[in-house]
Design a protein around this motif. Sequence first.
Motif, short mmCIF file in Angstrom:
data_model
loop_
_atom_site.label_atom_id
_atom_site.label_comp_id
_atom_site.label_asym_id
_atom_site.label_seq_id
_atom_site.Cartn_x
_atom_site.Cartn_y
_atom_site.Cartn_z
N ALA A 12 0.83 -1.20 0.00
CA ALA A 12 0.00 0.00 0.00
C ALA A 12 0.87 1.25 0.00
CB ALA A 12 -0.92 0.00 1.22
N ASP A 13 0.84 1.96 -1.12
CA ASP A 13 1.58 3.21 -1.27
C ASP A 13 0.87 4.03 -2.33
OD1 ASP A 13 3.77 5.09 -2.36
OD2 ASP A 13 4.75 4.18 -0.64
N ASP A 14 0.86 5.35 -2.17
CA ASP A 14 0.14 6.19 -3.13
C ASP A 14 0.91 6.42 -4.43
OD1 ASP A 14 1.91 7.76 -1.56
OD2 ASP A 14 0.79 9.59 -1.99
N HIS A 15 2.14 5.98 -4.51
CA HIS A 15 2.94 6.15 -5.73
C HIS A 15 3.01 4.81 -6.49
CE1 HIS A 15 4.42 9.50 -3.20
NE2 HIS A 15 4.32 10.14 -4.35
N PRO A 16 2.46 4.75 -7.69
CA PRO A 16 2.47 3.50 -8.45
C PRO A 16 3.86 2.92 -8.67
CG PRO A 16 0.97 5.08 -9.47
CD PRO A 16 1.70 5.81 -8.39
N VAL A 17 4.85 3.76 -8.93
CA VAL A 17 6.20 3.25 -9.18
C VAL A 17 6.78 2.60 -7.92
CG1 VAL A 17 7.50 5.38 -8.70
CG2 VAL A 17 8.37 3.74 -10.37
N ALA A 33 4.39 -13.84 -1.65
CA ALA A 33 3.44 -13.66 -2.75
C ALA A 33 2.74 -12.33 -2.56
CB ALA A 33 2.42 -14.79 -2.78
N VAL A 34 2.94 -11.40 -3.50
CA VAL A 34 2.22 -10.13 -3.46
C VAL A 34 0.82 -10.40 -3.99
CG1 VAL A 34 2.13 -7.75 -4.27
CG2 VAL A 34 4.34 -8.79 -3.68
N VAL A 35 -0.17 -10.31 -3.11
CA VAL A 35 -1.54 -10.66 -3.48
C VAL A 35 -2.39 -9.46 -3.87
CG1 VAL A 35 -1.53 -12.78 -2.13
CG2 VAL A 35 -2.32 -10.64 -1.07
N GLY A 36 -1.86 -8.25 -3.63
CA GLY A 36 -2.60 -7.07 -4.01
C GLY A 36 -1.83 -5.80 -3.73
N GLU A 37 -2.38 -4.71 -4.28
CA GLU A 37 -1.79 -3.39 -4.10
C GLU A 37 -2.91 -2.41 -3.81
OE1 GLU A 37 0.58 -2.30 -7.48
OE2 GLU A 37 1.66 -4.19 -7.49
N ALA A 38 -2.56 -1.32 -3.15
CA ALA A 38 -3.54 -0.27 -2.85
C ALA A 38 -2.86 1.08 -2.97
CB ALA A 38 -4.11 -0.46 -1.45
N GLY A 39 -3.59 2.05 -3.51
CA GLY A 39 -3.05 3.39 -3.70
C GLY A 39 -3.67 4.45 -2.81
N SER A 40 -4.63 4.03 -1.97
CA SER A 40 -5.26 4.98 -1.04
C SER A 40 -5.59 4.25 0.26
CB SER A 40 -6.55 5.56 -1.65
OG SER A 40 -7.57 4.58 -1.65
N GLY A 41 -5.80 5.02 1.31
CA GLY A 41 -6.15 4.42 2.59
C GLY A 41 -7.43 3.61 2.54
N ALA A 42 -8.44 4.15 1.86
CA ALA A 42 -9.72 3.44 1.75
C ALA A 42 -9.54 2.13 0.98
CB ALA A 42 -10.75 4.33 1.07
N GLU A 43 -8.70 2.16 -0.06
CA GLU A 43 -8.46 0.95 -0.86
C GLU A 43 -7.73 -0.10 -0.02
OE1 GLU A 43 -6.79 -0.19 -5.30
OE2 GLU A 43 -6.19 1.73 -4.42
N VAL A 44 -6.83 0.32 0.85
CA VAL A 44 -6.12 -0.61 1.74
C VAL A 44 -7.13 -1.36 2.59
CG1 VAL A 44 -4.55 -0.83 3.70
CG2 VAL A 44 -4.01 0.76 1.88
N ARG A 46 -10.34 -1.86 2.17
CA ARG A 46 -11.16 -2.78 1.35
C ARG A 46 -10.36 -4.02 0.95
NH1 ARG A 46 -12.63 2.03 -1.22
NH2 ARG A 46 -11.25 1.55 -2.97
N ASN A 47 -9.11 -3.81 0.48
CA ASN A 47 -8.31 -4.94 0.01
C ASN A 47 -7.92 -5.89 1.13
OD1 ASN A 47 -8.51 -4.01 -2.59
ND2 ASN A 47 -6.39 -3.35 -2.75
N VAL A 48 -7.67 -5.37 2.31
CA VAL A 48 -7.34 -6.24 3.44
C VAL A 48 -8.55 -7.11 3.77
CG1 VAL A 48 -6.85 -6.28 5.93
CG2 VAL A 48 -5.49 -4.83 4.41
N ALA A 49 -9.73 -6.52 3.77
CA ALA A 49 -10.94 -7.30 4.06
C ALA A 49 -11.20 -8.36 2.99
CB ALA A 49 -12.14 -6.37 4.18
N ASP A 50 -10.95 -8.01 1.72
CA ASP A 50 -11.22 -8.94 0.62
C ASP A 50 -10.13 -10.00 0.44
OD1 ASP A 50 -13.53 -7.51 0.05
OD2 ASP A 50 -12.65 -6.41 -1.63
N LEU A 51 -8.86 -9.59 0.54
CA LEU A 51 -7.75 -10.48 0.21
C LEU A 51 -7.16 -11.23 1.39
CD1 LEU A 51 -5.92 -8.04 -2.26
CD2 LEU A 51 -7.39 -9.99 -2.85
#
Length: 119
Positions: A12-17, A33-44, A46-51
């Motif tokens: 989880a970081d706001d910079h794609p690179v 294993a990188v199972v996901g990425e997040a670019g905002s706090g809200a996305e983090v 959601r992704n933690v709950a889902d993944l």
Amino acid sequence: MNLSKQIRILVADDHPVVRDGLAAVLSTQADFAVVGEAGSGAEVVRNVADLRPDIVLLDLQMPEMDGVEALKQMQTHSPEAHVIVFTAFDSDDRILAAVQAGAQGYILKGAPRDQLFEA
């Protein structure tokens, strides 16, 4: 954690690179294993709950919701997630707030990759 299986990581970081670079570096390790990425706090959150990752590498400077607030929400909804703060500044007061909110530790963005792997 059972070391015979891969450790599931959410980056989880706001910079794609930065996200891309972290994912590439972490993917060099057979037990990660990188199972996901997040670019905002809200996305983090959601992704933690889902993944349901084992580890979240969390930047504190995020749009929509900063990392500390995202961490507080994760601890409420997904307390099993282990969070490591990934930040550029070791003097950031938010590091202390993040640890108080449940982060297991922090690592500086300038740290060598071996320290990242150990964390």
